[in-house]
Design an enzyme around this catalytic site. Sequence first.
Site, short mmCIF file in Angstrom:
data_model
loop_
_atom_site.label_atom_id
_atom_site.label_comp_id
_atom_site.label_asym_id
_atom_site.label_seq_id
_atom_site.Cartn_x
_atom_site.Cartn_y
_atom_site.Cartn_z
N SER A 179 92.98 -15.63 -24.42
CA SER A 179 94.11 -16.15 -23.64
C SER A 179 94.31 -17.64 -23.88
CB SER A 179 93.84 -15.91 -22.14
OG SER A 179 94.81 -16.56 -21.34
N TYR A 192 88.41 -16.47 -14.61
CA TYR A 192 89.11 -15.78 -15.68
C TYR A 192 89.15 -16.63 -16.95
CZ TYR A 192 93.09 -13.67 -18.20
OH TYR A 192 93.91 -13.11 -19.15
#
Length: 286
Positions: A179, A192
Amino acid sequence: MDTESMKNIPEQQQEWPGHTAGMDPQPDHGETSYTGRDRLVGKKALITGGDSGIGRATAIAFAKEGADVAIVYLPQEQQDAEETRNQVQQAGRTCVLIAADLRTEDACRQVAEEAINGLGSLDVLINNAGFQMAQDSLTDISEEQLHRTFATNVFPLFLLTKALLPHLKEGSSVINCTSIQAFEPSETLLDYASTKAAINNATVNLAAELGPQGIRVNAVAPGPIWTPLQPATQPPKKVEGFGSGTPLGRAGQPIEVATAFVYLASDEASYVSGTVLGVTGGKPVF
């Protein structure tokens, strides 16, 4: 492809894990917008988190490129998974459905077995399943959330790859989903973002280890992509205008990320390994 609607995403919220039908606007998974070019003919791929979002778009794109797929999803995502299978079958390919929670080694071994039994062999593993839940501060992140985030995002990369390694031959490919959060972390996604940085590191290390066997390992780093994970894990105000802060001024469609997975799985990327390919709307991945 409808990109204009990605510039004005309205405020909304869903219960986790979220479902495609409740999203406004509806995301584009390539159902009609993507045209295959026979880039993956004869390949067989396992895609985790394949029921919706990036995983669904990747399954559809792979099918249109000539690949058979197996997708892994949580039991509560059955409806979305069946729609993914429907789209794959419309492209004339096989789609094996595997409902499983990948947070344990036993589950990963079982998924590996079902995928091989269903497809007959495997050429591509896509570690895409992910969990996030936005929190305002470190003190709001519970031990349970911390375990779920790491066990969902990081553990299966190791455990599923290990379980499938005996079935991966020279020319096979492992592609991980990292990401933009690994490079430009949001304060509300502390746990995350940390997992995504770990995935980058694991990708490089696995590429070095598996390279001598002719197995390529890469990662795709999406930016803000319009998937059910967003309205299901972010406050409504954060969802409003989602992706507008990118240089391109909008969120990305799932199919726009799937094309990166197609490239890395294809023979066109035969000398590409140990890299992270950003699909971020202009945000840097270095």
